[in-house]
Design a protein around this motif. Sequence first.
Motif, short mmCIF file in Angstrom:
data_model
loop_
_atom_site.label_atom_id
_atom_site.label_comp_id
_atom_site.label_asym_id
_atom_site.label_seq_id
_atom_site.Cartn_x
_atom_site.Cartn_y
_atom_site.Cartn_z
N ARG A 275 43.14 34.02 33.60
CA ARG A 275 42.26 34.43 34.56
C ARG A 275 42.73 34.81 35.76
NH1 ARG A 275 39.86 31.12 38.19
NH2 ARG A 275 40.80 29.27 37.33
N TYR A 276 43.84 33.92 36.43
CA TYR A 276 44.31 34.21 37.60
C TYR A 276 44.89 35.56 37.69
CZ TYR A 276 43.66 29.95 40.39
OH TYR A 276 43.05 29.06 40.99
N LEU A 277 45.81 36.12 36.53
CA LEU A 277 46.26 37.41 36.45
C LEU A 277 45.18 38.36 36.48
CD1 LEU A 277 48.94 35.96 35.83
CD2 LEU A 277 49.38 37.36 34.00
N LEU A 278 44.05 38.23 35.86
CA LEU A 278 43.25 39.32 35.90
C LEU A 278 42.46 39.55 37.37
CD1 LEU A 278 41.73 38.61 32.17
CD2 LEU A 278 42.82 40.76 33.04
N GLU A 279 42.31 38.23 37.82
CA GLU A 279 41.59 38.34 39.12
C GLU A 279 42.41 38.88 40.16
OE1 GLU A 279 39.54 35.16 41.21
OE2 GLU A 279 38.84 34.29 39.07
N LEU A 280 43.83 38.67 40.06
CA LEU A 280 44.85 39.38 40.89
C LEU A 280 44.58 40.80 40.94
CD1 LEU A 280 46.69 38.31 43.27
CD2 LEU A 280 48.52 37.93 41.53
N GLU A 281 44.61 41.21 39.83
CA GLU A 281 44.61 42.68 39.39
C GLU A 281 43.29 43.25 40.29
OE1 GLU A 281 44.10 43.91 35.27
OE2 GLU A 281 45.90 45.23 35.63
N MET A 282 42.33 42.53 40.25
CA MET A 282 41.03 42.76 40.81
C MET A 282 41.10 42.96 42.41
SD MET A 282 38.47 41.67 38.09
CE MET A 282 37.01 41.40 39.15
N ILE A 283 42.10 42.36 42.85
CA ILE A 283 42.03 41.84 44.34
C ILE A 283 41.99 43.30 45.15
CG2 ILE A 283 43.52 41.27 46.46
CD1 ILE A 283 41.70 38.87 45.19
N PRO A 284 42.85 44.38 44.99
CA PRO A 284 42.62 45.54 45.75
C PRO A 284 41.37 46.11 45.81
CG PRO A 284 44.60 45.77 44.23
CD PRO A 284 43.70 44.70 43.85
N GLU A 285 40.29 46.01 44.79
CA GLU A 285 39.07 46.47 44.65
C GLU A 285 38.08 45.56 45.89
OE1 GLU A 285 36.48 46.49 41.08
OE2 GLU A 285 38.29 47.39 40.36
N LYS A 286 38.45 44.30 45.64
CA LYS A 286 37.81 43.54 46.48
C LYS A 286 38.05 43.59 47.95
CE LYS A 286 36.63 40.44 42.84
NZ LYS A 286 36.81 39.06 42.04
N VAL A 287 39.50 43.86 48.17
CA VAL A 287 39.99 44.08 49.85
C VAL A 287 39.26 45.39 50.20
CG1 VAL A 287 41.91 44.84 51.13
CG2 VAL A 287 42.09 43.06 49.42
N GLN A 288 39.06 46.39 49.37
CA GLN A 288 38.21 47.50 49.49
C GLN A 288 36.85 47.28 50.19
OE1 GLN A 288 39.90 50.79 49.46
NE2 GLN A 288 38.35 51.13 50.66
N GLU A 289 36.27 46.24 49.31
CA GLU A 289 34.77 45.78 49.45
C GLU A 289 34.91 44.90 51.15
OE1 GLU A 289 33.29 43.91 46.06
OE2 GLU A 289 31.34 43.37 47.54
#
Length: 615
Positions: free
Chosen positions: A439-453
Motif C-alpha cells: 500500500r505504501y509503495l502504491l501511495e508513494l507512487e501517487m505522491i507527485p499527482e497529489k503534490v500537483q494538487e
Amino acid sequence: MCGIVGYIGHREAYPIIIKGLKRLEYRGYDSAGLVLYDGKDLKLCKTKGKVSDLEEKVAKEISTEGHIGFGHTRWATHGVPNDVNSHPHFSNSGKLAIVHNGIIENYEPLKKELIKRGYVFHSDTDTEVLINLIEDVQKTDNLKLGKAVQVALNQVVGAYAIVVFDVNKPDELVCARLGSPLAIGIGEDEYFVASDASPFIEFTSNAIYLEDEEMAIIRLNKPMKVRKIKDDSLVDPYVQELQMNLEQIEKGGYEHFMLKEIYEQPNVIKDTYRGRLLANKGIIQMSGVEDNLEKFTNAKRILIIACGTSWHAGLVAEYVIEEFARIPVEVEYASEFRYRNPIINKDDVVIAISQSGETADTLAAIKLAKENGAFVFGVCNVVGSSISRETDAGAYTHAGPEIGVASTKAFTTQITILTLIALRLAKAKGTMNQSDYQRYLLELEMIPEKVQEALQTNDVAKQIAEIYKDVPNALYLGRGFNFPVALEGALKLKEISYIHAEGYPAAEMKHGPIALIDEQMPVIVIAPNKGHYDKVVSNIQEIKSRSGKIIAVVTKGDTQVKALADHVIEIPETSEALTPLLTTIPLQLLSYHIAVLRGCNVDQPRNLAKSVTVE
Ligand code: F6R
C-alpha cells in the motif's frame, strides 16, 4: 560560500565571467569583482553589492577586452562587505591576482610575519594574506607560479578554492582546492574554472572536479596538469560528462527560482524514485542500499547528520524509519556532532543529508564518523559534490539544480529518498506486513499527482499572505511526522521574509509558547486527518480561546478544524507517514508570497548563502 568563475581561451572572457557569476550568486552576493588581462594590462573592477552592480561599474570603469580572467561573488567571512574587501586581491607588486572561497585560519600569524617582511595590507581579508604569501615564496625562492602556490598552500591551515594569475605568466591559471569545490571545464583550446559547472555548461560537457589537496595548472594550448599539493605527485584526473542542462538553471518564465523550484516538485519527486520504486512489482531498489543491506539491517542505530532544512528532512526520516523499520534513529546537527565527542560505534550507520554536498559542518561530521569506523551513507543532490565523494555509499536525490537560497524541492526529494530507504529496510527486516508495504509503495507512487494538487493552494496561500504579511511573529505547530514540517515552515518564513517564526510540537505549546498568543499572533497548525488529529484539534481550541489567529493545513473534506480555524488550506489525503510531502507545499507557498509582498529578495535573502562551506 563565494562563487568563482575563471576563463582562459580564445573567447572574450568578460561575458563568460559575468554570466557565470550571476549563476553562482546563490553562493554569496554581498560583493563582486573581476580581473581581466588583455595582453598588456591587468584590469580590476570590484564593488560592494551584487553582480549587476559590478556589471554597471565595469561599463563605466574598464574596457572588457581580454581572453583570460576571473571573477568572484562574495559571502563575507573576514572583513565587512565593501569595495576593498571584495575579491580579486592583488599582491603588493600588483603582478599576482587571486580569488578565494574559504577561510585561511592561520592568516593572523602569516600576516604578522609578512608585515615584518615589509608587506602592506589594504583589506581585512585572509585572502590578501594568501596572495602576498605566494608572492613572498615566489620571490624568496625564485619559483614559478605553480610551485610558489604549492609551497604557500602547504603553510596554510583552513579551507580554500583559489584561482591565481601572474602577469609574468599570462597564458596560465593556477587553481587549487581544499574543502571548497572547484570544477574545471575542458573545451577545445579553452578552459573554464568555477565553483560549480553551471557557468560553463553551454560551452562544454566535460569537466573535472578537483579533489581536496589537489591543484591544477591550466595553460593555453597545453594539457592541464593536476598535482597533489602535499607531495607534488601527478594525478590522472577523472573527466566527467555533465548531466546538467541550460534550461535547468534558468527561471523558465517564473518570477523567482524559488517559485519555479516549488512548482518542480511533482516532477522531481518522480525523478527521485524513477527506477528505484517499482510499485506494482513490490520492489524498491537502490544500489547504494542493496550493496550495503546487511550493514543497514544489522545497524543497532542510525545516526542522521545534517544542517538546516536537510536536518528537518532527517527529523522526518527519524519518524519514518523508526515506524517502518524499527531501527532507533538519532538526528544530530552536524555542527554540534563534530565538536561534542559523540559516541560512534562500528555498527552504527550514519546517514548524511545535504542538498549541496558541500556543507562544511556536515563534511567534517562525516569524516569524524568514518574515523570512528561507522559506515556513512550520503543523501545528496549535487552530483560529484564533496559529500557524495566522501561517503561510503549513497543515493542522489535527482532534484536538479536548486538555485533559490531557500531550500524547497531538495527537502521533499530528501524525504522521498529517506522514505524509500525506510520501506526497503522494513521489507528486509520484516517489520511491516506485506499488504501495508504494498500500500505504501502504491501511495508513494501517487505522491507527485497529489503534490500537483497541493500546488493548487497557491491562490489561497496568496490571499492569506495578504492578510498576515506585516505580522512581526508567527508560530508553527505540528505533531508526529508533521512536527519537523512545522520547523521547516517556520524556517522558510523567517529566512525569506525576516518575520520571526518558531516551530513547535503542538503539545509543547502549553509549556511556554502559549504565553505569546494574542489576537495579533498567527498560528499555522498542520492538522491532517491522521495520527494525532484529535489532539491537534484540542490544541487549536486552546489557541482559539486565547484569541490567536489560526491558519490550518487540513485534509480535503475536513469539517472539524474548518469550523474552528480562521483560514484553512486543503491538501489531498494520504497515509500519515507521507503527509509531510504534502503539508510542506502550502507552507512553502505561504512564505513565498509573504516575502514577495514584503518586497524581500526571495531568491537571495540577506546574510545567507546557498552553500555553507565555512563552519
Ligand atoms: C534553508 C536552507 C539551509 C540548508 C543548510 C544545509 O532553506 O537551505 O538551511 O538546508 O544550509 O545545506 P545542505 O543541504 O546543502 O547541506
